[in-house]
Design a protein around this motif. Sequence first.
Motif, PDB file in Angstrom:
ATOM      1  N   SER A   1       0.831  -1.209   0.000  1.00  0.00           N
ATOM      2  CA  SER A   1       0.000   0.000   0.000  1.00  0.00           C
ATOM      3  C   SER A   1       0.865   1.258   0.000  1.00  0.00           C
ATOM      4  O   SER A   1       1.870   1.322   0.711  1.00  0.00           O
ATOM      5  N   LEU A   2       0.477   2.240  -0.775  1.00  0.00           N
ATOM      6  CA  LEU A   2       1.138   3.553  -0.718  1.00  0.00           C
ATOM      7  C   LEU A   2       0.256   4.596  -0.040  1.00  0.00           C
ATOM      8  O   LEU A   2       0.490   5.793  -0.146  1.00  0.00           O
ATOM      9  N   ASP A   3      -0.788   4.136   0.653  1.00  0.00           N
ATOM     10  CA  ASP A   3      -1.634   5.068   1.389  1.00  0.00           C
ATOM     11  C   ASP A   3      -0.845   5.655   2.563  1.00  0.00           C
ATOM     12  O   ASP A   3       0.104   5.046   3.054  1.00  0.00           O
TER      13      ASP A   3
ATOM     14  N   LYS B   1       1.323  18.350   4.496  1.00  0.00           N
ATOM     15  CA  LYS B   1       1.030  16.917   4.413  1.00  0.00           C
ATOM     16  C   LYS B   1      -0.411  16.731   3.973  1.00  0.00           C
ATOM     17  O   LYS B   1      -1.285  17.523   4.324  1.00  0.00           O
ATOM     18  N   MET B   2      -0.649  15.689   3.199  1.00  0.00           N
ATOM     19  CA  MET B   2      -2.009  15.404   2.745  1.00  0.00           C
ATOM     20  C   MET B   2      -2.277  13.910   2.894  1.00  0.00           C
ATOM     21  O   MET B   2      -1.414  13.083   2.569  1.00  0.00           O
TER      22      MET B   2
ATOM     23  N   VAL C   1      -8.625  25.707  -8.090  1.00  0.00           N
ATOM     24  CA  VAL C   1      -8.926  25.237  -9.447  1.00  0.00           C
ATOM     25  C   VAL C   1      -7.606  25.036 -10.175  1.00  0.00           C
ATOM     26  O   VAL C   1      -6.778  25.944 -10.214  1.00  0.00           O
ATOM     27  N   GLY C   2      -7.417  23.850 -10.747  1.00  0.00           N
ATOM     28  CA  GLY C   2      -6.187  23.562 -11.474  1.00  0.00           C
ATOM     29  C   GLY C   2      -5.388  22.486 -10.762  1.00  0.00           C
ATOM     30  O   GLY C   2      -5.868  21.856  -9.821  1.00  0.00           O
ATOM     31  N   PRO C   3      -4.158  22.276 -11.245  1.00  0.00           N
ATOM     32  CA  PRO C   3      -3.364  21.174 -10.691  1.00  0.00           C
ATOM     33  C   PRO C   3      -2.934  21.399  -9.239  1.00  0.00           C
ATOM     34  O   PRO C   3      -2.673  22.534  -8.844  1.00  0.00           O
ATOM     35  N   VAL C   4      -2.911  20.312  -8.477  1.00  0.00           N
ATOM     36  CA  VAL C   4      -2.215  20.271  -7.191  1.00  0.00           C
ATOM     37  C   VAL C   4      -1.209  19.133  -7.308  1.00  0.00           C
ATOM     38  O   VAL C   4      -1.329  18.286  -8.188  1.00  0.00           O
ATOM     39  N   TRP C   5      -0.235  19.132  -6.429  1.00  0.00           N
ATOM     40  CA  TRP C   5       0.855  18.161  -6.577  1.00  0.00           C
ATOM     41  C   TRP C   5       1.016  17.313  -5.321  1.00  0.00           C
ATOM     42  O   TRP C   5       0.995  17.835  -4.205  1.00  0.00           O
ATOM     43  N   TYR C   6       1.186  16.013  -5.544  1.00  0.00           N
ATOM     44  CA  TYR C   6       1.421  15.065  -4.457  1.00  0.00           C
ATOM     45  C   TYR C   6       2.777  14.392  -4.698  1.00  0.00           C
ATOM     46  O   TYR C   6       3.131  14.110  -5.844  1.00  0.00           O
ATOM     47  N   GLN C   7       3.460  14.115  -3.631  1.00  0.00           N
ATOM     48  CA  GLN C   7       4.727  13.380  -3.785  1.00  0.00           C
ATOM     49  C   GLN C   7       5.007  12.515  -2.570  1.00  0.00           C
ATOM     50  O   GLN C   7       4.648  12.884  -1.450  1.00  0.00           O
ATOM     51  N   ARG C   8       5.608  11.372  -2.792  1.00  0.00           N
ATOM     52  CA  ARG C   8       6.114  10.564  -1.682  1.00  0.00           C
ATOM     53  C   ARG C   8       7.240   9.653  -2.173  1.00  0.00           C
ATOM     54  O   ARG C   8       7.480   9.501  -3.373  1.00  0.00           O
ATOM     55  N   LYS C   9       7.921   9.074  -1.201  1.00  0.00           N
ATOM     56  CA  LYS C   9       8.975   8.096  -1.506  1.00  0.00           C
ATOM     57  C   LYS C   9       8.413   6.706  -1.285  1.00  0.00           C
ATOM     58  O   LYS C   9       7.499   6.514  -0.471  1.00  0.00           O
ATOM     59  N   PHE C  10       8.955   5.761  -1.990  1.00  0.00           N
ATOM     60  CA  PHE C  10       8.597   4.363  -1.702  1.00  0.00           C
ATOM     61  C   PHE C  10       9.791   3.482  -2.018  1.00  0.00           C
ATOM     62  O   PHE C  10      10.658   3.847  -2.816  1.00  0.00           O
ATOM     63  N   PHE C  11       9.801   2.343  -1.385  1.00  0.00           N
ATOM     64  CA  PHE C  11      10.955   1.447  -1.521  1.00  0.00           C
ATOM     65  C   PHE C  11      10.587   0.253  -2.397  1.00  0.00           C
ATOM     66  O   PHE C  11       9.506  -0.322  -2.249  1.00  0.00           O
ATOM     67  N   ILE C  12      11.456  -0.085  -3.311  1.00  0.00           N
ATOM     68  CA  ILE C  12      11.248  -1.289  -4.127  1.00  0.00           C
ATOM     69  C   ILE C  12      12.319  -2.308  -3.761  1.00  0.00           C
ATOM     70  O   ILE C  12      13.518  -2.047  -3.929  1.00  0.00           O
ATOM     71  N   PRO C  13      11.902  -3.468  -3.248  1.00  0.00           N
ATOM     72  CA  PRO C  13      12.896  -4.473  -2.854  1.00  0.00           C
ATOM     73  C   PRO C  13      13.709  -4.967  -4.060  1.00  0.00           C
ATOM     74  O   PRO C  13      13.175  -5.044  -5.169  1.00  0.00           O
TER      75      PRO C  13
ATOM     76  N   ARG D   1      -8.942   7.499  -3.407  1.00  0.00           N
ATOM     77  CA  ARG D   1      -9.050   6.058  -3.097  1.00  0.00           C
ATOM     78  C   ARG D   1      -7.637   5.477  -3.015  1.00  0.00           C
ATOM     79  O   ARG D   1      -6.671   6.133  -3.410  1.00  0.00           O
ATOM     80  N   PRO D   2      -7.532   4.227  -2.553  1.00  0.00           N
ATOM     81  CA  PRO D   2      -6.204   3.673  -2.280  1.00  0.00           C
ATOM     82  C   PRO D   2      -5.251   3.640  -3.482  1.00  0.00           C
ATOM     83  O   PRO D   2      -5.674   3.521  -4.626  1.00  0.00           O
ATOM     84  N   VAL D   3      -3.978   3.723  -3.161  1.00  0.00           N
ATOM     85  CA  VAL D   3      -2.905   3.593  -4.150  1.00  0.00           C
ATOM     86  C   VAL D   3      -2.071   2.381  -3.739  1.00  0.00           C
ATOM     87  O   VAL D   3      -1.681   2.276  -2.576  1.00  0.00           O
ATOM     88  N   VAL D   4      -1.818   1.495  -4.674  1.00  0.00           N
ATOM     89  CA  VAL D   4      -0.997   0.320  -4.345  1.00  0.00           C
ATOM     90  C   VAL D   4       0.074   0.085  -5.398  1.00  0.00           C
ATOM     91  O   VAL D   4      -0.073   0.469  -6.559  1.00  0.00           O
ATOM     92  N   LEU D   5       1.118  -0.569  -4.940  1.00  0.00           N
ATOM     93  CA  LEU D   5       2.096  -1.179  -5.834  1.00  0.00           C
ATOM     94  C   LEU D   5       1.838  -2.664  -5.786  1.00  0.00           C
ATOM     95  O   LEU D   5       1.576  -3.210  -4.708  1.00  0.00           O
TER      96      LEU D   5
END
Length: 598
Positions: free
Chosen positions: A19-21, A57-58, A77-89, A185-189
């Motif tokens: 999960s990337l939530d 934080k969001m 109105v218009g784009p907003v930006w989200y960012q995070r880090k995630f680890f790939i084994p 809604r949820p974000v997953v890898l």
Amino acid sequence: GTESGILYPRASESRQLVSLDGLWSFALTNDTNPFRGHNEKWYDIDFRASDDITIQKMAVPSSYNDVGTSSDLRDHVGPVWYQRKFFIPASWDGLKVWIRFASVCRGAEVWVNGKLATTHDIGHLPFQADISTIVVYGEENTITVAVDNTLLEATIPQGTVTTLESGRVKQTYTFDFFNYAGIDRPVVLYTTPQTYIDDVTVTTDIDGTNGLINYSVVVEGSDTVTARVTLFDKTGTEVVSDAVLQGTLTVQNASLWWPYLMDPNPGYLYTLQIQLIDPSGTLIDKYSLPIGIRTITWDSKSVKINDKPIYLRGFGRHEDSDIRGKGLDLPLIIRDYNLIQWIGANSYRTSHYPYAEEIMDLADELGIMIIDESPAVNTENFTSELLENHKKSLTEMIQRDKNRPAVIIWSASNEPRTQYQESEDYYRQIVAHIKSLDSTRPVTVDNFQQPDDDHSGQFLDIASCNVYHGWYFEPGDLDIVINEVTKVARRWNELHNIPVIIAEYGADTLEGYHSVPNFMWSEEFQEAILSKYFQAFDEMREEGFFIGEMIWNFTDFNTDQTFMRVGGNKKGIFTRNRQPKGGAHFLRKRYWALAQYL
Ligand code: GCB
């Protein structure tokens, strides 16, 4: 269609799921320079290291609008930006790595490590991308998502953007719910092998006491794999199996999927397990899908599940709650289903967009029948560009929900402007498109036009109409309701020789406001108007073409700012906080009485 699959992500021996939530970094652009983020290539910038980008934080999943204290955020109105880090084994190297968003409202651009991974331009529907070649293994990666809520003439849904004299950009729209936005809604890898199950399609039939499961599996990658398809019952016991990618399983003495209160065990689900085996006998991929065995048939007067006529007792709803907006909230959805069961309802419409997959899963499990509605609300200005986007929304909705037993009717639109001649060819094409993707379910459009002014009815299997006599029309005049309501519904049936559902009726009601004699907005008025509608429904039920009633709305919900609404639309029989108004107790008596009648 040629679409690839969008199976709900599930872990198995061959699939890993992460999960990337959680809390992402979040930045607004400002209204007068909405493309600042694009111009400055924010997808290439580490937000945490930047002095120029103001971040906060969001929560993911959530709508972003109501978590802050500033109208800059709420009304952005218009784009907003989200960012995070995630680890790939490192162990994922060699697998396919997918990123899947269950919904981003509305437009999304997704970058991984600065490279564009995918884009998607509709809300309330999932999308995914294979990011195997742009992630780094055994290391930290960065995902950046630009989310644009702008609604224009040919987006689904439609809206208009204007620039005020102050310079502020303002979004307007005609639909009656707040245009919540964000990664809601949820974000997953998840991983699949290189050869994998891309899609599964299931239809079911009944032959005496046997259930028939027609399935077909789409495999991507190697074509030398063979299938092992196994059906399990609710207890996990194997029922039947086969060894082909496309076939029919026969279930002796099948437990059928029944709607809530039509059977002591509604919502019976089997599990269809699909395994891909390579020539050496090794398991390559495995995916399991819950399925229900049931038929839907319909004619000019009825809709039947497993050959029994149904009568819909339900609601229009919204994904809507305090603070979260349309963000998926698991405690809330459990509360909602408890209320649905408490009140004795058997159905609802996913007004005015497809709901979260977790919500749909519970409908499958509990036997709650769904009218599944496209996000094309208040369709107008029927251009070819709009038609293409609308068709795409239907393709994606049907691709996502085609295997769900709870989905019994497709709704192409809510309240399109079908009084215009151009809508005729438009809905001819829309309904043909739905039928080309799924011919096993009836199609409706939810209309508020007078039946004689409408140009869509001729293509429909079921008429759904929204009626507000005693509220918007002849406000406060309860004595006209029965006549007017029966007139409209009978006319739909007569004109097109199809069954009719009243898909909306109701009255705004301020919780705790009481008045004797009843007066608009009071709890007494809500009960009084409901009792008139109930009499109209009962008259028509006797006539045999009237197959359902869905009150507007399950709960109070938020809308755009307007003099029509005080803190949102108050037609809920439950408050936004999910507590009953007087109308809920009143409706409950009726729904339980009708359940016994069935
Ligand atoms: C309708 C719309 C619904 C509104 C409702 C109302 O006909 O379909 O979106 O919320 O009326 O309360 O005005």
